[in-house]
Scaffold this motif. Structure first.
Motif, PDB file in Angstrom:
ATOM      1  N   PRO A   1      41.130  36.556  34.826  1.00 57.18           N
ATOM      2  CA  PRO A   1      39.856  36.926  34.532  1.00 57.18           C
ATOM      3  C   PRO A   1      38.678  35.970  34.105  1.00 57.18           C
ATOM      4  N   ALA A   2      37.346  36.066  34.241  1.00 58.48           N
ATOM      5  CA  ALA A   2      36.402  34.961  33.604  1.00 58.48           C
ATOM      6  C   ALA A   2      36.302  35.126  32.166  1.00 58.48           C
TER       7      ALA A   2
ATOM      8  N   GLN B   1      45.362  37.247  39.751  1.00 59.03           N
ATOM      9  CA  GLN B   1      43.577  37.199  39.400  1.00 59.03           C
ATOM     10  C   GLN B   1      44.065  36.894  37.836  1.00 59.03           C
TER      11      GLN B   1
ATOM     12  N   PRO C   1      45.313  41.743  38.497  1.00 58.32           N
ATOM     13  CA  PRO C   1      45.414  40.829  37.463  1.00 58.32           C
ATOM     14  C   PRO C   1      46.791  40.050  37.356  1.00 58.32           C
TER      15      PRO C   1
ATOM     16  N   GLY D   1      35.285  36.542  28.891  1.00 52.34           N
ATOM     17  CA  GLY D   1      34.633  37.752  28.331  1.00 52.34           C
ATOM     18  C   GLY D   1      34.997  38.912  29.556  1.00 52.34           C
ATOM     19  N   GLN D   2      35.648  38.792  30.653  1.00 54.67           N
ATOM     20  CA  GLN D   2      35.907  39.772  31.693  1.00 54.67           C
ATOM     21  C   GLN D   2      37.200  40.590  31.119  1.00 54.67           C
ATOM     22  N   ASP D   3      37.008  41.876  31.320  1.00 51.34           N
ATOM     23  CA  ASP D   3      38.394  42.837  30.973  1.00 51.34           C
ATOM     24  C   ASP D   3      39.248  42.633  32.201  1.00 51.34           C
ATOM     25  N   PRO D   4      40.472  42.057  32.166  1.00 49.97           N
ATOM     26  CA  PRO D   4      41.473  42.012  32.996  1.00 49.97           C
ATOM     27  C   PRO D   4      41.858  43.256  33.608  1.00 49.97           C
ATOM     28  N   HIS D   5      41.385  44.402  33.043  1.00 47.75           N
ATOM     29  CA  HIS D   5      41.960  45.719  33.830  1.00 47.75           C
ATOM     30  C   HIS D   5      40.698  45.973  34.812  1.00 47.75           C
ATOM     31  N   SER D   6      39.689  45.184  34.910  1.00 54.62           N
ATOM     32  CA  SER D   6      38.807  45.420  35.882  1.00 54.62           C
ATOM     33  C   SER D   6      39.327  44.721  37.049  1.00 54.62           C
ATOM     34  N   LEU D   7      40.219  43.876  37.334  1.00 53.63           N
ATOM     35  CA  LEU D   7      40.588  43.224  38.312  1.00 53.63           C
ATOM     36  C   LEU D   7      41.697  44.038  39.119  1.00 53.63           C
TER      37      LEU D   7
END
Length: 334
Positions: free
Chosen positions: A165-166, A163, A177, A168-174
């Protein structure tokens, strides 16, 4: 102390213990994502230089052992070479790049490794690293990271760390990742060091000679550098001599049936026309024999290489720290 006071004190300690447990749990939750997935352990990479990528695998698929790691090489990461691992087989898939890249002093690279697969076994109780080297062209933007989608296959199941990230997205929210390589701009000091480490000998260009500091009793040391043949005929690196020892031999380290072996190349190491050959830990390398005294970090070792056609070439090897994997600053090795 009255029974009521004792009860109140006990309740207070219990609440304090529960609060501390909740705090520790929360801290663990914050700290754990960095180790909850396959990730790049090796830190930022300098644009316009070589990079040693280290993929860390901290666990299996649940409790199931890892049996295969397959990493996709992103566009812009060129001249990729995987490091063999004892007990594991390694395979690559090659293909054309989306564009042609400047690869060193007028040379172009239009195809190379697009995928690496290591196959073996890593139990869930253990952690391991999977390593490859690459070159990062100067056209890459330092503020745009590269992603290494990685498929972790296990005896039971798999994990696809792919995955991205988009903005501005936090990679850890995936949930899954992809490992990230963060790029850094080369400093003027790095560029000067790269130029200072180059030696021309006819059609050959020798770059970034280095070695490691050695223990007090050591009688041999490894030597590393990169050689490019800009000519139209092959040459061979045969060996050489150095100050403070008897001779330099050219060796090859390889893995056969899971066993790592090292052998001298008595006939020399061929440098084909238009080719770049990297002497590095785990592959082709120099062996500096019969050290009169240990090498210390910060020293410089004067040496003379012997080529079949280019003849004798004077170089100077920088002595890096014990266990160093590459020259300080990343070097200009390809």
């Amino acid at each position: 102390m009255t029974n009521s006071a004792m009860l109140q004190s006990t309740k207070g300690r219990s609440m304090t213990n529960r609060s501390m447990l909740l705090l520790l749990t929360a801290l663990g939750a914050v700290a754990s994502p960095a180790y909850a997935h396959v990730f790049v352990q090796s830190g930022p990479a300098t644009v316009g230089g070589s990079y040693r990528a280290v993929l860390a695998v901290p666990h299996g698929c649940g409790a199931s052992p890892t049996t295969k790691i397959t990493v996709q090489i992103p566009e812009g990461m060129i001249a990729v070479k995987p490091m063999p691992k004892p007990g594991w087989t390694v395979a690559v898939k090659k293909g054309a790049y989306a564009q042609s890249y400047d690869f060193m002093h007028g040379m172009k690279a239009s195809e190379g490794v697009k995928e690496i697969t290591w196959t073996g076994k890593l139990d869930n109780d253990f952690y391991d690293e999977f390593v490859f080297s690459a070159y990062l062209p100067a056209t890459l933007k330092a503020d745009v990271p590269l992603y290494l989608p990685t498929l972790q296959s296990c005896e039971q199941g798999s994990e696809d760390w792919a995955q991205i990230p988009a903005a501005g997205q936090d990679p850890h929210s995936l949930k899954s990742p992809a490992p990230i390589v963060r790029l850094a701009a080369a400093s003027p000091h790095d560029a000067m060091a790269q130029m200072a480490g180059m030696v021309h000998a006819g059609d050959l260009m020798i770059m970034t000679p280095w070695t490691r500091a050695t223990p007090p009793a050591a009688k041999v040391a490894g030597g590393y550098l990169t050689i490019t043949n800009n000519g139209k005929t092959s040459d061979k690196l045969l060996g050489g001599t150095f100050t403070g020892g008897s001779r330099i031999e050219v060796h090859e380290m390889s893995v056969t049936d899971g066993v790592m072996k090292m052998r001298p190349l008595n006939d020399g190491l061929e440098i084909k026309p238009g080719a770049t050959v990297k002497l590095e830990p785990g592959g082709y390398h120099l062996m500096l024999m019969d050290l009169a005294k240990p090498f210390a970090k910060g020293d410089k070792v004067k040496a003379q290489l012997q080529f079949e056609k280019a003849g004798k070439v004077d170089i100077e090897l920088d002595v890096n720290a014990v266990g160093a994997s590459a020259p300080a600053g990343g070097g200009h090795a390809h």
